[in-house]
Write an enzyme that holds these catalytic residues in place. Structure first.
Site, PDB file in Angstrom:
ATOM      1  N   GLY A   1      43.735  39.723  36.177  1.00 46.07           N
ATOM      2  CA  GLY A   1      45.119  39.412  35.818  1.00 46.07           C
ATOM      3  C   GLY A   1      46.091  40.338  36.529  1.00 46.07           C
ATOM      4  O   GLY A   1      45.679  41.324  37.171  1.00 46.07           O
ATOM      5  N   ASN A   2      47.350  40.024  36.453  1.00 46.62           N
ATOM      6  CA  ASN A   2      48.392  40.855  37.087  1.00 46.62           C
ATOM      7  C   ASN A   2      49.756  40.547  36.495  1.00 46.62           C
ATOM      8  O   ASN A   2      49.957  39.477  35.909  1.00 46.62           O
ATOM      9  CB  ASN A   2      48.383  40.692  38.619  1.00 46.62           C
TER      10      ASN A   2
ATOM     11  N   SER B   1      46.360  46.534  42.997  1.00 50.32           N
ATOM     12  CA  SER B   1      45.080  45.836  43.036  1.00 50.32           C
ATOM     13  C   SER B   1      43.949  46.724  42.504  1.00 50.32           C
ATOM     14  O   SER B   1      43.820  47.885  42.905  1.00 50.32           O
ATOM     15  CB  SER B   1      44.790  45.433  44.489  1.00 50.32           C
ATOM     16  N   GLY B   2      43.145  46.178  41.601  1.00 48.92           N
ATOM     17  CA  GLY B   2      41.884  46.803  41.210  1.00 48.92           C
ATOM     18  C   GLY B   2      41.962  48.094  40.417  1.00 48.92           C
ATOM     19  O   GLY B   2      41.017  48.885  40.433  1.00 48.92           O
TER      20      GLY B   2
ATOM     21  N   SER C   1      48.777  43.909  43.858  1.00 48.88           N
ATOM     22  CA  SER C   1      47.823  42.886  43.413  1.00 48.88           C
ATOM     23  C   SER C   1      47.507  41.887  44.525  1.00 48.88           C
ATOM     24  O   SER C   1      48.400  41.509  45.291  1.00 48.88           O
ATOM     25  CB  SER C   1      48.449  42.135  42.233  1.00 48.88           C
TER      26      SER C   1
ATOM     27  N   GLU D   1      47.204  38.907  44.128  1.00 47.25           N
ATOM     28  CA  GLU D   1      47.978  37.692  43.833  1.00 47.25           C
ATOM     29  C   GLU D   1      49.465  37.889  44.113  1.00 47.25           C
ATOM     30  O   GLU D   1      50.298  37.183  43.539  1.00 47.25           O
ATOM     31  CB  GLU D   1      47.776  37.257  42.369  1.00 47.25           C
TER      32      GLU D   1
ATOM     33  N   HIS E   1      50.072  36.893  34.775  1.00 46.98           N
ATOM     34  CA  HIS E   1      48.907  36.046  35.051  1.00 46.98           C
ATOM     35  C   HIS E   1      47.707  36.634  34.315  1.00 46.98           C
ATOM     36  O   HIS E   1      47.407  37.815  34.447  1.00 46.98           O
ATOM     37  CB  HIS E   1      48.644  35.980  36.561  1.00 46.98           C
TER      38      HIS E   1
ATOM     39  N   HIS F   1      40.506  28.978  36.777  1.00 50.98           N
ATOM     40  CA  HIS F   1      40.949  30.350  37.013  1.00 50.98           C
ATOM     41  C   HIS F   1      41.617  30.988  35.787  1.00 50.98           C
ATOM     42  O   HIS F   1      41.089  31.959  35.250  1.00 50.98           O
ATOM     43  CB  HIS F   1      41.905  30.332  38.221  1.00 50.98           C
TER      44      HIS F   1
HETATM   45 ZN   LIG Z   1      43.305  35.700  38.344  1.00 50.03          ZN
END
Ligand SMILES: [Zn+2]
Length: 214
Positions: A27-28, A43-44, A72, A74, A93, A155
């Site tokens: 998610g983000n 990210s991560g 991210s 995304e 998300h 997703h």
């Molecule tokens: Zn996702």
């Protein structure tokens, strides 16, 4: 700069983690800080290890303006939403379980109870595209022209709103609705929707009367 925005991202990261909308680093979240700049989760990095200084600031084409960490994966989803909808200031998300179940079934979520009507008649499922792709961003934005909450095929869920508080509330409402819908479907009995006339009346009533508005 933009400390208060970064703090909000950290705070809502913990909220989606503790409400079981995500696990691990999935998610983000992003928040508009200026017309053409957003704060976004890196990210991560696990939500419970995130601090305000970890939050990158990027422009609406994904260029990092401030921060040492990569945004991210995304980021294209987030930036395309802000580029397309000027009234959107926050995007969340998630991989919420029941929303994702519907997204795997490619089954839109109808407004089966009144709170869902406040989001729309139906929460659509966007066409499948790989995570992190521009195609995914385009597919979600296409659906978002009709509904600010979208189930992403195979997703998860994305909710866009004027504030993080509203976007988070939408995630909660959609996920709860998805849970009820999946459980209702699993009985094998017919699932009834609210008819259009009652739905219109309910929306009108809730918009005028719900909450502590003067
Ligand atoms: Zn996702």
């Amino acid at each position: 700069m933009y400390e208060q925005f970064k703090e909000l991202i950290v705070q809502y990261g913990l909220k989606i983690l503790r409400s079981n909308h995500v696990s691990g680093t999935s998610g983000n979240i992003s928040l508009r800080v200026l017309d053409d700049l957003i704060a976004i989760t890196p990210s991560g990095i696990a939500y419970d290890r995130l601090s305000a200084q970890d939050i990158p600031i990027i422009d609406l084409h994904g260029r990092v303006i401030e921060g040492d960490l990569k945004p991210s994966v995304e980021y294209q989803l987030h930036t395309l939403i802000y580029r397309t909808f000027e009234d959107i200031n926050a995007v969340i998300h998630t991989h919420s379980i029941y929303s994702t179940v519907l997204s795997v079934l490619h089954k839109p979520l109808p407004a089966i109870y009144e709170t869902l009507l406040m989001i729309g008649d139906v929460i659509p499922v966007s066409e499948y595209a790989n995570a992190g792709s521009l195609e995914l961003a385009k597919n979600v934005v296409e659906c978002m022209k009709k509904s600010r909450a979208v189930l992403m095929a195979n997703h998860g869920l994305v909710c866009a709103a004027k504030s993080l508080e509203q976007a988070f509330d939408m995630c909660e409402t959609v996920e709860r609705g998805a849970q009820i819908y999946v459980m209702a479907l699993s009985t094998g009995l017919p699932v009834h929707q609210i008819d259009q006339e009652h739905a219109r009346e309910a929306i009108d009533f809730l918009r005028r009367n719900y909450g502590q508005q003067p």
